[in-house]
Structure formats: C-alpha cells, structure tokens
Design an enzyme around this catalytic site. Structure first.
Site, PDB file in Angstrom:
ATOM      1  N   ARG A 290      10.746  -1.799  11.406  1.00  0.00           N
ATOM      2  CA  ARG A 290       9.674  -1.278  12.252  1.00  0.00           C
ATOM      3  C   ARG A 290       9.376  -2.267  13.376  1.00  0.00           C
ATOM      4  NH1 ARG A 290       4.779   0.549   8.473  1.00  0.00           N
ATOM      5  NH2 ARG A 290       3.635  -0.599  10.059  1.00  0.00           N
TER       6      ARG A 290
ATOM      7  N   ARG B 267      11.291  -6.086   5.224  1.00  0.00           N
ATOM      8  CA  ARG B 267      10.918  -4.684   5.044  1.00  0.00           C
ATOM      9  C   ARG B 267      11.775  -3.757   5.914  1.00  0.00           C
ATOM     10  NH1 ARG B 267       4.860  -2.357   4.982  1.00  0.00           N
ATOM     11  NH2 ARG B 267       4.843  -2.516   7.256  1.00  0.00           N
TER      12      ARG B 267
ATOM     13  N   ARG C  57      -1.412  -8.507  13.191  1.00  0.00           N
ATOM     14  CA  ARG C  57      -1.940  -7.480  12.278  1.00  0.00           C
ATOM     15  C   ARG C  57      -2.749  -8.117  11.157  1.00  0.00           C
ATOM     16  NH1 ARG C  57       3.278  -4.402  10.649  1.00  0.00           N
ATOM     17  NH2 ARG C  57       1.887  -3.035   9.504  1.00  0.00           N
TER      18      ARG C  57
ATOM     19  N   LYS D 272       0.825  -1.220   0.000  1.00  0.00           N
ATOM     20  CA  LYS D 272       0.000   0.000   0.000  1.00  0.00           C
ATOM     21  C   LYS D 272       0.853   1.262   0.000  1.00  0.00           C
ATOM     22  CE  LYS D 272      -2.372  -0.549   3.817  1.00  0.00           C
ATOM     23  NZ  LYS D 272      -1.952  -1.886   4.274  1.00  0.00           N
TER      24      LYS D 272
ATOM     25  N   ARG E 118      -9.860   1.533   7.941  1.00  0.00           N
ATOM     26  CA  ARG E 118      -9.523   0.155   8.286  1.00  0.00           C
ATOM     27  C   ARG E 118     -10.668  -0.542   8.996  1.00  0.00           C
ATOM     28  NH1 ARG E 118      -3.522   1.036   8.438  1.00  0.00           N
ATOM     29  NH2 ARG E 118      -2.470  -0.938   8.731  1.00  0.00           N
TER      30      ARG E 118
HETATM   31  P1  AMP Z   1       0.511   0.968   8.756  1.00  0.00           P
HETATM   32  O1  AMP Z   1       1.751   1.771   8.681  1.00  0.00           O
HETATM   33  O2  AMP Z   1      -0.575   1.480   7.842  1.00  0.00           O
HETATM   34  O3  AMP Z   1       0.752  -0.510   8.583  1.00  0.00           O
HETATM   35  O4  AMP Z   1      -0.061   1.145  10.244  1.00  0.00           O
HETATM   36  C1  AMP Z   1       0.680   0.763  11.375  1.00  0.00           C
HETATM   37  C2  AMP Z   1      -0.212   0.641  12.598  1.00  0.00           C
HETATM   38  O5  AMP Z   1      -0.821   1.918  12.878  1.00  0.00           O
HETATM   39  C3  AMP Z   1      -1.379  -0.320  12.471  1.00  0.00           C
HETATM   40  O6  AMP Z   1      -1.003  -1.653  12.732  1.00  0.00           O
HETATM   41  C4  AMP Z   1      -2.329   0.241  13.533  1.00  0.00           C
HETATM   42  O7  AMP Z   1      -1.887  -0.080  14.838  1.00  0.00           O
HETATM   43  C5  AMP Z   1      -2.153   1.743  13.354  1.00  0.00           C
HETATM   44  N1  AMP Z   1      -3.073   2.282  12.338  1.00  0.00           N
HETATM   45  C6  AMP Z   1      -2.745   2.808  11.111  1.00  0.00           C
HETATM   46  N2  AMP Z   1      -3.831   3.194  10.439  1.00  0.00           N
HETATM   47  C7  AMP Z   1      -4.890   2.892  11.235  1.00  0.00           C
HETATM   48  C8  AMP Z   1      -6.300   3.025  11.083  1.00  0.00           C
HETATM   49  N3  AMP Z   1      -6.839   3.537   9.968  1.00  0.00           N
HETATM   50  N4  AMP Z   1      -7.083   2.620  12.108  1.00  0.00           N
HETATM   51  C9  AMP Z   1      -6.555   2.114  13.248  1.00  0.00           C
HETATM   52  N5  AMP Z   1      -5.242   1.945  13.449  1.00  0.00           N
HETATM   53  C10 AMP Z   1      -4.411   2.331  12.452  1.00  0.00           C
END
Ligand code: AMP
Length: 206
Positions: free
Chosen positions: A153, A123, A164, A14, A89
């Site tokens: 990360r 990653r 996740r 993404k 999400r």
């Molecule tokens: P990402 O970088 O998009 O993989 O997001 C990393 C983490 O941030 C996720 O595993 C969630 O803990 C939190 N997070 C990111 N976007 C959202 C969202 N739209 N709703 C809830 N938690 C989020």
C-alpha cells in the site's frame, strides 16, 4: 444484534482480526480504509477528495467519513450488527456514531510503535479482494484468497507509517478512555504470532 469496534494503531492487526471475526459471526466488516480505497480506485468525487489525505497518512475529514458510514449502515446486511474496522478514529466520529448505533464492545489492540514499523514494512494487500497478509506468512506473492498479485500500500512506506502513528496518538488514542469509561472496552495484546493474537481476540469476543 452486536456492534463491535476494532480499535488500535495502524498495523496492530485490526483488519486481519476484524475480517476473521466478521466471518465467524456472519456480520459485515465495515472498514472505512477499504471503502476509501475503493472510492479512490473508482475515481469517484469522494475518492478524489480523500486521496491526498490517505496517501499522506492524514485523516480524511470527519464529515466525509461519517456520511460514508451513515449511508452504509442503512444497507440490509447491517441490521444484525456490524464490525467497525478503522472507525471511529476521532472523538467527533465516536460521538456521531453514538447517535447512529449502539456499541456493545470495543476490542482495543495493543502493540508498541517500534513493532508496528517493522510489521508494516512487510505488509502486503490484494488489490482485487482487499485481503491483507505479511511477507513472513506468504509463499510467493499471490493472494491466498483469489491468487491476484499482492502489492504494498502507498501509505505503508516508513515515512507515512510514522505520520499515521503520530495521527493515531493524537486523534485516536483518546478513544480508549472514551469507551473504557463506559465499561465496554477490552484490551488485547496484539504482539506475538498471529495465532497467539487471534486466540486472545477470540477470548475477548466471548
Ligand atoms: P486503514 O486502512 O484503516 O489503515 O486506513 C487508511 C487511511 O484511510 C488512513 O490513514 C486515513 O487516511 C483514511 N481513513 C480510514 N479510516 C478513517 C477514519 N475513520 N477517519 C479518517 N480517515 C480515515
């Protein structure tokens, strides 16, 4: 004006595809994950509230996320359209977004769970500019954009990736149906090489 969502499980690409689309369309990419990590880095109240959720692979509460997006969308650079990366999400987030912005297109990135775990173990992310890459594509450990040393990360460790993924299947996957019923969803096979996936995403964005 074009508002586009990039939907897909963690590790489906993404961020990478949304970053590319944002550049080529000259509209901002709104990554809720990046925004949360920035808050955590700065130690804001929001960052402190979010960190336990993010680090354990759970979702940050909807009201926090929706408030953050609502505020960001008032910025002048969002007037010509945006790319949502990692948002919405949950069904509640998608419904809230409907009240804030008209969504024109949803790109749904598809990839099997077992491929995700192996992808995410390689990653790397730049702590300075947020650029992401994969060890298989990197020469050395420096960021291709700003030369800062790339890191893993905290939530990319295998146990957290599995958590996740479970969260994705339960909370986010139903959004495929939500947008598909509206006729604005295009699914793209995100497996294969980066160039192959990029070409498919490009085609879907036309
Ligand atoms: P990402 O970088 O998009 O993989 O997001 C990393 C983490 O941030 C996720 O595993 C969630 O803990 C939190 N997070 C990111 N976007 C959202 C969202 N739209 N709703 C809830 N938690 C989020």
């Amino acid at each position: 004006m074009r508002n586009i969502i990039f939907l897909g499980p963690p590790g489906s690409g993404k961020g990478t595809h949304a970053e590319k689309a944002s550049r080529s369309m000259s509209i901002p990419r709104l990554s809720t994950g990046d925004m949360l990590r920035e808050h955590m880095k700065q130690g804001t109240a929001l960052g402190q509230e979010a960190s336990a959720f993010v680090n354990s692979g759970n979702l940050v509460p909807d009201d926090v996320i929706i408030g953050m997006i609502r505020e960001r969308l008032t910025d002048a650079d969002c007037k010509g359209g945006v790319i949502f990366d990692g948002f919405p999400r949950t069904a509640a987030q998608a419904e809230a977004l409907d009240g804030i912005a008209k969504i024109d297109l949803v790109i749904n990135l598809e990839i099997d769970d077992d491929r995700i775990v192996s992808r995410m173990s390689g990653r790397r992310v730049c702590p300075a500019c947020g650029h992401t890459s994969h060890t298989s594509l990197m020469q050395g450990n420096g960021c291709a954009e700003c030369k800062t040393e790339m890191i893993i990360r905290k939530d990319d460790v295998p146990e957290t990736v599995k958590a996740r993924l479970a969260v994705y299947h339960e909370m986010t996957k139903p959004l495929i149906d939500y947008y598909s019923k509206r006729g604005i969803l295009r699914s793209v096979d995100s497996d294969g090489t980066l160039a192959e996936a990029e070409a498919r995403v490009c085609e879907a964005l036309r």
